[in-house]
Design an enzyme around this catalytic site. Sequence first.
Site, PDB file in Angstrom:
ATOM      1  N   HIS A   1      79.690  49.842 -26.774  1.00  0.00           N
ATOM      2  CA  HIS A   1      80.744  50.819 -26.445  1.00  0.00           C
ATOM      3  C   HIS A   1      82.127  50.172 -26.600  1.00  0.00           C
ATOM      4  CE1 HIS A   1      82.116  54.464 -24.010  1.00  0.00           C
ATOM      5  NE2 HIS A   1      83.216  53.778 -24.251  1.00  0.00           N
TER       6      HIS A   1
ATOM      7  N   HIS B   1      86.327  51.099 -28.404  1.00  0.00           N
ATOM      8  CA  HIS B   1      87.220  52.002 -29.151  1.00  0.00           C
ATOM      9  C   HIS B   1      88.000  51.142 -30.137  1.00  0.00           C
ATOM     10  CE1 HIS B   1      86.728  55.461 -26.303  1.00  0.00           C
ATOM     11  NE2 HIS B   1      86.277  54.463 -25.571  1.00  0.00           N
TER      12      HIS B   1
ATOM     13  N   GLN C   1      88.882  62.557 -27.341  1.00  0.00           N
ATOM     14  CA  GLN C   1      89.649  61.948 -26.230  1.00  0.00           C
ATOM     15  C   GLN C   1      90.316  62.997 -25.319  1.00  0.00           C
ATOM     16  OE1 GLN C   1      91.026  58.136 -25.844  1.00  0.00           O
ATOM     17  NE2 GLN C   1      90.954  59.219 -23.902  1.00  0.00           N
TER      18      GLN C   1
ATOM     19  N   HIS D   1      81.258  60.234 -23.012  1.00  0.00           N
ATOM     20  CA  HIS D   1      82.071  59.633 -21.951  1.00  0.00           C
ATOM     21  C   HIS D   1      81.859  60.507 -20.717  1.00  0.00           C
ATOM     22  CE1 HIS D   1      83.959  57.101 -24.883  1.00  0.00           C
ATOM     23  NE2 HIS D   1      84.747  56.565 -23.964  1.00  0.00           N
TER      24      HIS D   1
ATOM     25  N   GLU E   1      83.814  59.515 -16.066  1.00  0.00           N
ATOM     26  CA  GLU E   1      84.594  58.278 -15.902  1.00  0.00           C
ATOM     27  C   GLU E   1      85.775  58.567 -14.994  1.00  0.00           C
ATOM     28  OE1 GLU E   1      86.383  56.576 -19.380  1.00  0.00           O
ATOM     29  OE2 GLU E   1      86.776  54.678 -18.372  1.00  0.00           O
TER      30      GLU E   1
ATOM     31  N   ASP F   1      84.372  48.458 -23.982  1.00  0.00           N
ATOM     32  CA  ASP F   1      85.208  49.661 -23.913  1.00  0.00           C
ATOM     33  C   ASP F   1      86.533  49.457 -24.653  1.00  0.00           C
ATOM     34  OD1 ASP F   1      85.691  52.304 -23.362  1.00  0.00           O
ATOM     35  OD2 ASP F   1      86.341  51.979 -21.300  1.00  0.00           O
TER      36      ASP F   1
HETATM   37 FE   FE2 Z   1      85.244  54.475 -23.600  1.00  0.00          FE
END
Ligand code: FE2
Length: 410
Positions: free
Chosen positions: A54, A56, A149, A207, A210, A306
């Site tokens: 995971h 980005h 996102q 996601h 979170e 992440d």
């Molecule tokens: Fe993430």
Amino acid sequence: MLFQNARIENAAPADFRIENGLFAGFGASLPPKPGEETVDLGGRLVLPPFIESHVHLDTCLTAGDPVWNLSGTLFEGIECWAKRKDKLTKQDIRERVQRAVRLYASHGVQFIRTHVDVTDPSLVAMEALLELREELRDTVELQVVAFPQEGILSYPNGKQLMKDAVRLGADAVGAIPHFEFTREYSVESLNFAMRLAADNGLLVDVHCDEIDDEASRGLETVAARALELELFDKVTASHTTAMHSYNNAYVTRLMRLLKMSRINFVSNPLVNTHLQGRMDAYPKRRGVTRVKELTEAGINVSFGHDDIFDPWYPMGTGNLRDVVFMGLHVCQMMGYEEIMGAYRFVTTNAARTLHLGERYGIAKGRPASFVVLDAGQYYDALNTNAVVLASYKNGKKIAQAAPASTKVLF
Ligand code: FE2
């Protein structure tokens, strides 16, 4: 090529042979064939290659550009990124991703699942990552998730952008239910995303929850849809930090569904320890999902970074050792066996999440992809931050290092 005295996944020293890019044989002591090249590993640890499950990559290596996130909060991170987003070009993304992938490779990482923001009408980041996925195929394999996102229902044209990203060639479909405007949107976004994945034969990585809000319950919807659409272990719930705050009665009920659904979990201990609990006065929650309990229930969990040096997390070098080290601390998993086996969070467990199947793992007939660490077993490798001395992909060395040496002068 014959490798001697290898401690494969903490086992006693043994030999193994690779031929034509595959593992060809294993044994306590294999005699070299005439003219065969041999490498004596001297009892060093050999593991299957590391896997980032995971990250980005489209935002990586941008911390401080143009401004630093001074509070360190998620919200200031979003403000910083909005300023950086203005400068986003395909060339900029390509250059940063290539640098990040080389950092990863230097630490023995050979597979990366990256989320890519598709709440952008140009889809420039998706295009850049899909290009790089093809270019890097022989060294570091990228798996690309279409990640909304700013939401699917809560972003203009969000559904169409997700469909476009799938059409371009995304490997997996994402969602962000806790960020959608309403609970109804949250459920509908998951129904849409998981149906899109099912219809196109893709993986799912959400996601999921979170947030430190104990009422954020996207996870039960993800698991129920995974079961009903028969997606099962093609589905991954990332983060699930709200689960840290769920009441135990609810978790007990939820666990039954989680087991039935066979979904995977990815926890990101560095970033969630940094970002969660920010609205709390003391005592402050750790905000990392229930890794210990999920693992004990036989549910597959892997660990990811992440973020690497971006507006949300100002550290990171692509070394998954740091992720495991933090994960074991915050999840209170420091028993001897837990430490010895913790490499699985960034190797075999992650391989299940990425659905690598028979392409991964140290076994006869599989691709000869492995790493050699400067330690005898994983406990020491973790504790000493042991260098990855060599990384072999399909029988070819793609990275090497020399052990650091410091002399104490007294
Ligand atoms: Fe993430």
